[in-house]
Design a protein around this motif. Sequence first.
Motif, PDB file in Angstrom:
ATOM      1  N   LEU A  11       0.821  -1.202   0.000  1.00 17.25           N
ATOM      2  CA  LEU A  11       0.000   0.000   0.000  1.00 17.25           C
ATOM      3  C   LEU A  11       0.862   1.262   0.000  1.00 17.25           C
ATOM      4  O   LEU A  11       0.585   2.220  -0.733  1.00 17.25           O
ATOM      5  N   LEU A  12       1.917   1.264   0.797  1.00 18.36           N
ATOM      6  CA  LEU A  12       2.798   2.428   0.847  1.00 18.36           C
ATOM      7  C   LEU A  12       3.484   2.648  -0.495  1.00 18.36           C
ATOM      8  O   LEU A  12       3.665   3.796  -0.938  1.00 18.36           O
ATOM      9  N   LEU A  13       3.877   1.575  -1.169  1.00 19.86           N
ATOM     10  CA  LEU A  13       4.476   1.718  -2.498  1.00 19.86           C
ATOM     11  C   LEU A  13       3.494   2.354  -3.476  1.00 19.86           C
ATOM     12  O   LEU A  13       3.891   3.132  -4.354  1.00 19.86           O
ATOM     13  N   ALA A  14       2.217   2.043  -3.320  1.00 23.83           N
ATOM     14  CA  ALA A  14       1.210   2.504  -4.267  1.00 23.83           C
ATOM     15  C   ALA A  14       0.749   3.940  -4.029  1.00 23.83           C
ATOM     16  O   ALA A  14       0.127   4.537  -4.905  1.00 23.83           O
ATOM     17  N   TYR A  15       1.049   4.491  -2.845  1.00 23.92           N
ATOM     18  CA  TYR A  15       0.580   5.840  -2.514  1.00 23.92           C
ATOM     19  C   TYR A  15       1.716   6.854  -2.635  1.00 23.92           C
ATOM     20  O   TYR A  15       2.837   6.599  -2.209  1.00 23.92           O
ATOM     21  N   THR A  23      -1.492   5.771  -6.743  1.00 24.46           N
ATOM     22  CA  THR A  23      -1.031   5.903  -8.124  1.00 24.46           C
ATOM     23  C   THR A  23      -1.460   4.712  -8.965  1.00 24.46           C
ATOM     24  O   THR A  23      -1.055   4.595 -10.121  1.00 24.46           O
ATOM     25  N   MET A  24      -2.283   3.846  -8.402  1.00 21.21           N
ATOM     26  CA  MET A  24      -2.696   2.626  -9.085  1.00 21.21           C
ATOM     27  C   MET A  24      -4.209   2.558  -9.235  1.00 21.21           C
ATOM     28  O   MET A  24      -4.952   3.157  -8.451  1.00 21.21           O
ATOM     29  N   PRO A  25      -4.706   1.798 -10.235  1.00 24.95           N
ATOM     30  CA  PRO A  25      -6.148   1.560 -10.344  1.00 24.95           C
ATOM     31  C   PRO A  25      -6.672   0.880  -9.079  1.00 24.95           C
ATOM     32  O   PRO A  25      -6.001   0.024  -8.499  1.00 24.95           O
TER      33      PRO A  25
END
Length: 224
Positions: A11-15, A23-25
């Motif tokens: 989750l942290l990678l995606a935010y 930053t992800m769908p």
Amino acid sequence: MTGVPLAEELLLLAYDDETGKSTMPRISLDLGMAAAVLIELALAERIAYADGTLTAVDATPTGEPVTDDVLARIAADPPHSPSNWVQRLRHGLRDSILGELRDQGVVREVEETELGFIHVHRYPALDPSVKADTHQRLVSALTGAAPDERTAALATLVVVLRMESTLGATDEAAERARRRLSEIASGAGFTGEVSLADSVVRPSVGLVVAALGRAVEAALGPRS
């Protein structure tokens, strides 16, 4: 359980640290959250994959609230396929995990109103070191360092979810990152190309990761 749960790392990678936005769908990340929690349970030897289904083999709590909620659901239900479980679990996991990260002081929650009536929540970073540690482990794996079991599983999720850009790679660099992440997944036995007996991970974990990887890829459809 030790360390940061895989779902929190993913989750942290995606935010984005600054905007606090994903930053992800949404569908990709929600499926990834479900797969990450299930892999966490496999790493903790709480669930296993056999005869096409995931089942609880030890209902002892791990001490991590979100993970233990999922474990209780699996222990109380009849066995289901990995595809079934990721679909059953994906709703609501993101909010629960964001709440855990907020309570830990890793992110802060910002509530805003857009267009006068749409309520949105952002989660800018308060403690970027957690994400930085995750990012560094993956970058080290990309540059040739042998990943441990947990990092290999996380790398597999990143490539399955098409998250190469979250590592700062674009264009040709992103394609090289994708190939290396795929090599890690293969070397760990997660793709079926390498025997689990020769893998860097326990066979019980490898079976779960491979099954969940196939389930998520099927749900997302062909890579464009």
